[in-house]
Write a protein that holds these residues in place. Structure first.
Motif, PDB file in Angstrom:
ATOM      1  N   THR A 648       1.166  -0.864  -0.133  1.00 39.36           N
ATOM      2  CA  THR A 648       0.083   0.223  -0.332  1.00 39.36           C
ATOM      3  C   THR A 648       0.398   1.573  -0.153  1.00 39.36           C
ATOM      4  OG1 THR A 648       0.014   0.765   1.980  1.00 39.36           O
ATOM      5  CG2 THR A 648      -1.631  -1.252   1.384  1.00 39.36           C
ATOM      6  N   ALA A 752       4.521  -0.667   9.102  1.00 36.97           N
ATOM      7  CA  ALA A 752       3.364  -0.435   9.895  1.00 36.97           C
ATOM      8  C   ALA A 752       4.006  -0.007  11.333  1.00 36.97           C
ATOM      9  CB  ALA A 752       3.269  -1.913   9.841  1.00 36.97           C
ATOM     10  N   TRP A 755       1.748   3.103  12.579  1.00 37.30           N
ATOM     11  CA  TRP A 755      -0.089   2.542  12.439  1.00 37.30           C
ATOM     12  C   TRP A 755       0.001   1.892  13.674  1.00 37.30           C
ATOM     13  CZ3 TRP A 755       0.096  -0.883   7.568  1.00 37.30           C
ATOM     14  CH2 TRP A 755       0.965   0.004   6.672  1.00 37.30           C
ATOM     15  N   ASP A 822       2.473  -3.747   6.202  1.00 35.39           N
ATOM     16  CA  ASP A 822       1.866  -3.884   4.448  1.00 35.39           C
ATOM     17  C   ASP A 822       2.602  -5.478   3.568  1.00 35.39           C
ATOM     18  OD1 ASP A 822       1.270  -2.249   2.851  1.00 35.39           O
ATOM     19  OD2 ASP A 822       2.603  -1.124   2.692  1.00 35.39           O
ATOM     20  N   ARG A 857      -4.989   0.907   2.904  1.00 31.04           N
ATOM     21  CA  ARG A 857      -4.765   0.277   4.118  1.00 31.04           C
ATOM     22  C   ARG A 857      -6.167   0.161   4.474  1.00 31.04           C
ATOM     23  NH1 ARG A 857       0.792   4.616   4.987  1.00 31.04           N
ATOM     24  NH2 ARG A 857       1.636   3.179   3.394  1.00 31.04           N
ATOM     25  N   ASP A 863      -4.870  -0.890   8.426  1.00 29.29           N
ATOM     26  CA  ASP A 863      -4.233   0.813   9.079  1.00 29.29           C
ATOM     27  C   ASP A 863      -4.184   1.097  10.870  1.00 29.29           C
ATOM     28  OD1 ASP A 863      -6.912   0.466   9.732  1.00 29.29           O
ATOM     29  OD2 ASP A 863      -7.884   2.253   8.779  1.00 29.29           O
TER      30      ASP A 863
END
Length: 910
Positions: A648, A752, A755, A822, A857, A863
């Motif tokens: 992504t 990631a 996130w 990801d 995401r 996400d």
């Protein structure tokens, strides 16, 4: 070596169409002369005269069109053949012994209870091609340099073993352990050239067909690169690649011919064994593969030497005044020549010579047996020597020798030229007797009738064996031999990594740029800086490496013979004959070949290079995975960077650019140490440890794969209590939870991690959950260590059972574990069985697509808000929170609506 202007003409040849004729009368005289030659002496004579004129024009450096192909005869005329310096009778005896032992080794490997396979026919066809090389051309390493680099055709390995046996480099016990590497250890011989399995013998793995020619081209180029940069004297090294005509069907075999011609690699010779057969049948049954290959190589700018017929054809061709024989050779398809190889002299007399009285007259004085033994050039030592000598002497171009042979040559009528010969592995008693008689070997019938056929050795003190040793001594030692002479490098201290450990402050940078900054500092190091070899497929600017152009420069043996359009810019494109950066163009295959050649220079030339190959991560392991396997086999070392990683992260590019699985593909390569770092200080420790493991004391035969991203993030400074062991083993805690009632753990990798930290904050502020955040720098290394521990525990039940690192690390971590990256879920799922307690993974499974990062995401539910939902779901399963909260979270964050997601960070190519 030819000058740059000679080696790289902008116009190779052509017929001008716009140049005015300033002397029409002279032009007409030339045309009239040609007309007269045709009228008075015939078209064939006129053709001959034209060919001689073209030849003379080239000698005078007059640009004339290249001929697409030449007649189906030897390129080197009999009168131009050099003196053959060897003893042909002794060499024939040596070759006969080698042929016998190669075939017997494979045949014995089919004995009851073994049946491990093998191939006889390929070496049988190419034996003479190798023998001349071994006796007169292949340079060994005894002079202290890299010698010659020889890419042996994989299926011919039995012949190389057989010759080594005669030289006492291998024993009879080892020959009998062919393809039994574990059950007959330590005597087992690998099936094909495998340096990883036989690291003192083989240098180059070649049996994945097509990779041999590709690797040879870039090895020859790497030799020139190392010499140009003053790293090693490779001026005496010549690269030989032995290939099959069927192998040339592989796109890799022909795909990079142009770079060899463009850079004038006259240190490279291809020898294509044209036995006219693939594995199941003819290569070009209705055509002529030698003519086809000649056209392709000539068109690419190579010097072509055709070795079609042996000396028995010389008297016939000398009689061919009107060209009828040459015409017959030109027009007979390969499928028919294959048939002639299996038929009688009477058949050949009728079907080849019989349809024209002039052809019949040529062979009237020959017996059927003499006609049957009209041979192929690839079996004639003198003509092979002439071709090799011409190839070595030629300057300014790489050379290809197209040598016609018969597959299964000398093995008898059941093998020679048969479509099934590649799959035939065992000789019957009658086959053995005929084979023995053909080779004139002193082996009694009873030795062939009483079980496994014997090996043949003429005796250590025999004339043949002494001749072999003398020839190898004169050529600089035994081949193939792999020698590691390189000493450990003096590696930089922590100062070289200080910049990365400071973090990025208030500036957001991508991990690609974080790595580039580390590399830039390392390339300044006075000890190892010059040994770095940056490699990229036309994407240096995308990866933020254009800053290297002014100082490191791009390697081009011709320099920069033009004014760069961006010459006024600070980061102008700059080429140099001593440039450090390899800019191979849009070819991941070519770049990976450069990577392998550079990564094995520590063994090939005794001088370590540190390749750093950076590419779009989607086009690495997926596109050139076979080469990474080759890299592992060749024991090459270096750094591989999968940039613009993630499914992504590379917004706007879409499906074919969205990599969510290269880490999984990397996990299948046992030599690959793969990491997915999130921050600059992690990269610093990984690179430092990689240099130690690959180039320090007790260096390992591994290579590193790092996935880095193009999304700008804030990089924190290295914490004072940094867990270096955790970074290197694959898992360390980057942000402990500060508040909350219920505990959970979030494991994230690469891009990631931010996130996960955002999800940590949401969980604490809105759901009263305290979740620690861990950076999983390597899912692959955690799994690899756990698998090895399980294996040990399985085989040592009486010992205290070991605990995998990931289990130990998370043993005291309270609450469920949620993994996110990801990548597709299979990447973090690799460690699932060793994670204590509940474990759930989130991932980007499916095809990528073009959209904002936030929308992508949200679609894949990886996400921050989706991580929150996953943590609450696991807590609900444990009864820690009410399940009604899950629907509340879905509604609150509009998780079913991709348009509700924040678009996320934009831009950031590097």
């Amino acid at each position: 070596m030819a000058s740059g202007s000679d080696r790289n003409p902008i116009i190779i040849g052509g017929l001008p169409s716009q140049v005015p004729d300033f002397d029409p009368e002279e032009t007409q005289e030339w045309l009239d002369s040609l007309d007269a030659a045709v009228d008075e002496r015939g078209r064939e004579r006129a053709r001959y005269l034209m060919l001689r004129l073209i030849e003379r024009a080239r000698e005078k450096r007059v640009a004339v069109p290249e001929m697409r192909s030449t007649d189906y005869v030897n390129t080197i005329a009999t009168k131009d053949e050099p003196f053959f310096p060897g003893n042909e009778e002794i060499e024939r005896k040596i070759l006969n012994a080698t042929r016998w032992n190669a075939a017997v080794m494979v045949s014995r490997a089919q004995r009851p209870g073994i049946g491990v396979g093998g191939h006889i026919a390929t070496f049988a066809s190419s034996a003479s091609l190798y023998d001349v090389g071994f006796n007169h051309f292949f340079r060994g390493k005894d002079e202290g340099d890299g010698g010659d680099q020889i890419f042996f055709q994989g299926h011919a390995s039995p012949g190389v073993y057989a010759r080594a046996f005669l030289l006492d480099r291998l024993s009879e016990t080892q020959l009998d352990a062919f393809r039994q590497e574990k059950s007959k250890a330590p005597n087992g011989l690998s099936s094909y050239p495998h340096p990883r399995l036989m690291p003192d013998f083989w240098e180059f793995p070649t049996v994945s067909m097509g990779l041999g020619p590709l690797g040879a081209i870039y090895q020859a180029r790497m030799n020139r690169y190392m010499e140009a940069r003053g790293i090693a004297d490779t001026s005496k090294s010549h690269v030989w690649a032995y290939l099959g005509d069927g192998e040339m069907d592989e796109p890799e075999s022909l795909g990079q011919l142009s770079i060899a011609a463009r850079e004038g690699l006259d240190n490279l010779t291809f020898v294509v064994n044209c036995n006219l057969q693939r594995l199941d049948g003819p290569v070009r049954g209705n055509g002529k593969i030698m003519q086809e290959l000649e056209s392709q190589f000539r068109g690419a700018g190579w010097n072509v030497i055709k070795l079609v017929w042996d000396r028995s054809w010389d008297p016939l061709l000398a009689q061919d005044r009107d060209g009828i024989l040459v015409n017959k050779l030109n027009t007979t398809p390969d499928g028919q020549f294959q048939t002639y190889a299996t038929e009688t002299g009477a058949y050949i007399r009728e079907h080849f010579f019989g349809d024209d009285h002039r052809l019949r007259a040529m062979v009237e004085g020959m017996t059927d047996q003499q006609i049957q033994h009209l041979g192929r050039g690839g079996h004639d030592h003198k003509k092979i020597y002439a071709a090799y000598a011409a190839a070595k002497a030629h300057k300014g171009q790489p050379t290809v020798i197209l040598a016609q042979t018969v597959k299964g040559w000398t093995l008898g009528p059941n093998f020679e030229g048969r479509n099934a010969t590649h799959q035939m592995k065992k000789l019957t008693v009658e086959d053995l007797k005929g084979f023995r008689d053909r080779l004139h070997l002193p082996i009694a019938d009873k030795e062939l009738e009483g079980g496994a056929p014997p090996y043949y050795h003429p005796g250590r003190n025999s004339e043949e064996i002494q001749y072999m040793h003398d020839r190898r001594k004169a050529c600089g030692g035994y081949v193939p031999t792999r020698v590691v002479r390189a000493k450990p490098l003096q590696l930089p201290d922590d100062k070289a990594y200080a910049g990365a450990k400071k973090g990025s402050g208030q500036q957001k940078i991508a991990t690609t740029m974080a790595f580039v900054r580390v590399l830039k500092d390392l390339m300044r190091d006075k000890e190892i800086g010059k040994r770095f070899v940056p490699i990229a497929p036309d994407e240096y600017r995308t990866f933020g490496m254009d800053a290297f152009f002014p100082s490191a420069k791009i390697y081009n043996p011709l320099g920069q013979q033009y004014e760069s359009v961006d010459r006024e810019l600070l980061l102008a494109y700059k080429e140099s004959p001593t440039g450090q950066m390899l800019h191979d163009g849009i070819t991941e295959a070519g770049c990976t070949a450069s990577l392998i050649a550079a990564g094995s220079a520590y063994a090939t030339h005794g001088e370590p290079l540190i390749p750093v190959y950076v590419f779009y991560s989607m086009f690495g392991f997926q596109r050139t995975g076979d080469q990474f396997w080759q890299m592992a086999d060749q024991l090459a070392r270096g750094f591989v960077l999968g940039a613009t990683a993630g499914r992504t992260t590379l917004t706007g590019e879409g499906l074919q650019h969205a990599d969510g699985h290269s880490q999984l593909l990397a996990s299948t390569n046992p030599a690959c140490v793969a990491y997915d770092p999130a921050y600059g200080y992690e990269i610093a420790h990984i690179v430092k440890d990689g240099l130690r493991r690959m180039y320090g004391e007790n260096a390992e035969d591994i290579f590193y794969y790092l996935t880095v991203y193009n999304e700008p993030i804030l990089h924190p400074a290295e914490p004072s209590d940094v867990d270096i062991e955790g970074i290197l083993k694959g898992l360390h805690r980057v942000k402990p939870a500060e508040k909350g009632l219920h505990s959970a753990q979030i494991l994230a990798s690469g891009v990631a991690v931010p996130w996960a930290i955002e999800a940590q904050q949401i969980l604490a502020d809105e759901w009263n959950v305290k979740a620690d955040v861990w950076s999983a720098t390597s899912w692959n290394e955690m799994r690899r260590e756990a698998v090895e521990i399980e294996r040990h525990n399985l085989l040592h039940p009486e010992e205290e059972q070991r605990v995998p690192y990931v289990t130990h690390k998370l043993q005291a971590a309270e609450g469920p574990k949620v993994a996110v990256s990801d990548w597709m879920r299979a990447v973090p799922d690799q460690i699932a069985r060793w994670v204590p307690g509940a474990y759930q993974s989130l991932g980007a499974d499916g095809f990528g697509f073009a959209d904002t990062r936030g929308a992508a995401r949200r679609f894949f539910h990886i996400d921050a808000q989706s991580i929150v939902l996953a943590v609450l779901t696991e807590l609900a399963k444990e009864g820690k929170v009410d399940r009604s909260l899950l629907k509340q979270a879905i509604d609150r964050y509009e998780l079913l609506d991709v348009t509700a997601a924040d678009a996320g960070e934009a831009g950031g190519d590097a």
